[in-house]
Design an enzyme around this catalytic site. Structure first.
Site, PDB file in Angstrom:
ATOM      1  N   GLU A 177       0.817  -1.219   0.000  1.00  0.00           N
ATOM      2  CA  GLU A 177       0.000   0.000   0.000  1.00  0.00           C
ATOM      3  C   GLU A 177       0.855   1.275   0.000  1.00  0.00           C
ATOM      4  O   GLU A 177       1.338   1.711   1.046  1.00  0.00           O
ATOM      5  CB  GLU A 177      -0.925   0.009   1.232  1.00  0.00           C
ATOM      6  N   LYS A 219      -2.495  -1.978  -3.147  1.00  0.00           N
ATOM      7  CA  LYS A 219      -3.561  -1.152  -2.541  1.00  0.00           C
ATOM      8  C   LYS A 219      -3.199   0.320  -2.722  1.00  0.00           C
ATOM      9  O   LYS A 219      -2.510   0.916  -1.891  1.00  0.00           O
ATOM     10  CB  LYS A 219      -3.699  -1.511  -1.064  1.00  0.00           C
TER      11      LYS A 219
HETATM   12  P1  13P Z   1      -9.330   4.130   4.242  1.00  0.00           P
HETATM   13  O1  13P Z   1     -10.229   3.365   3.307  1.00  0.00           O
HETATM   14  O2  13P Z   1     -10.073   4.732   5.392  1.00  0.00           O
HETATM   15  O3  13P Z   1      -8.460   5.081   3.511  1.00  0.00           O
HETATM   16  O4  13P Z   1      -8.363   3.090   4.912  1.00  0.00           O
HETATM   17  C1  13P Z   1      -7.780   2.125   4.146  1.00  0.00           C
HETATM   18  C2  13P Z   1      -6.600   1.608   4.831  1.00  0.00           C
HETATM   19  O5  13P Z   1      -6.537   0.488   5.195  1.00  0.00           O
HETATM   20  C3  13P Z   1      -5.470   2.522   5.066  1.00  0.00           C
HETATM   21  O6  13P Z   1      -4.349   1.766   5.374  1.00  0.00           O
END
Ligand code: 13P
Length: 336
Positions: A177, A219
């Protein structure tokens, strides 16, 4: 490394248009959300809240995997079942957040570097025993005057790629991510440029560190203007910018891209995801789905407010939001 096992986990997570539920807020983040909703910030409240989520009837219809926080994977539901086991029983694969948070990066004012590589191999072994089959590491990239810098992107992508390699060695699917934050008044074009740069440098690092693309999940953020931007773009523009950026930066060997919501309103996030899957049907090499936290949970949290008497109504909202996002991941959300 067993590549087939990683691929199987990914196929199960996203079977029939399902997405992921991020319920892995750190204690600080969870407490902040509780404070805003007037909920006491205690360990017991956090446990009750997560209990409400995992016992939502029918959640598995839209959610293939749920990401837990370290505190939660060691706790039990009200019924005395460990959270990971409760998820498995409900037909949802448990995952775990393994980074130790984004901290100010020394020498780089305004930028953050995510920590947590030390001891990761041992922690993964423990999480595996507790039932986790996939993991998450979040890097944050800020947009501001003079940043992101190449030093910050290099450091964060080094950590993401190192983490991903260690996960794959352990048979755990890494969610990689790199979140370009929405904070600021930047335009959608600026978000595009930064996201493209980060993703291209990330995939270079993943290649150098021998990460198997078929065995990972990306992600990313959607490509969208900052929260304080003067102009807000329409749904189709956000969908087009995001898909174009991803097509230019993410190899087709990556099986799935699961977006974070990043502070978008729940309905907005659903509509953006839906537009991407609807407008580009048949043209995307990867599954395009969701791994939202706020966009799935927020309405339910605001109704729950820490009271048992609100559980049923909160669960209904959670179920509905997850269902809308699963429809959006197939391009079938109609707004009803
Ligand atoms: P949000 O969808 O609230 O942005 O969170 C996703 C997430 O897991 C951030 O690490």
């Amino acid at each position: 490394m067993n590549k087939e096992a990683l691929k199987n986990t990914i196929a199960q997570l996203f079977a029939s248009g399902k997405g992921l539920l991020a319920m892995d807020e750190s204690t600080d983040t969870c407490n902040k959300r509780f404070a805003a909703a007037g909920i006491p910030q205690t360990i017991e409240m956090r446990r009750s809240y997560r209990d409400m989520i995992v016992t939502t009837p029918g959640l598995h219809e839209s959610i293939g995997g749920a990401i837990l926080f370290d505190e939660t994977i060691r706790q039990q539901t009200k019924a005395g079942v460990p959270f990971a086991d409760a998820l498995i029983k409900a037909g949802i694969i448990p995952g775990i957040k393994v980074d130790m948070g984004a901290k100010p990066m020394a020498g780089f004012p305004g930028e953050k570097l995510t920590e947590g590589l030390d001891g990761l191999r041992d922690r993964l072994e423990e999480y595996k025993k507790l039932g986790a089959r996939f993991a998450k590491w979040r890097a944050v990239i800020s947009i501001g005057d003079g940043y992101p810098t190449i030093g910050n992107i290099e450091a964060n992508t080094h950590a993401l790629a190192s983490y991903a390699a260690i996960c794959q060695e352990a048979g755990i699917v890494p969610i990689v991510e790199p979140e370009v934050l929405m904070n600021g008044n930047h335009t959608i074009q600026r978000c595009f440029e930064v996201t493209e740069k980060v993703l291209k440098l990330l995939f270079y690092k993943l290649f150098v560190y021998r990460v198997v693309l078929e065995g990972m999940i990306l992600k990313p953020n959607m490509v969208i203007a900052g929260t304080e931007a003067e102009e807000k773009d329409n749904t189709d523009t956000v969908a087009e910018a995001t898909v174009t950026c991803l097509l230019q930066s993410v190899p087709a060997a990556v099986p799935a891209i699961a977006f974070l919501s990043g502070g978008q309103a729940p309905q907005e996030a659903t509509e953006h995801l839906n537009a991407m899957n609807k407008n580009y049907k048949g043209q995307l090499p990867w599954t395009l789905t969701f791994s939202f936290a706020r966009a799935v949970q927020q309405p339910a949290l605001e109704i729950w407010k820490g009271a048992d008497s609100n559980i049923e109504e909160a669960q209904k909202l959670l179920y509905q939001r997850a269902r809308m996002d699963a429809l959006a991941s197939r391009g079938e959300f109609t707004g009803d």
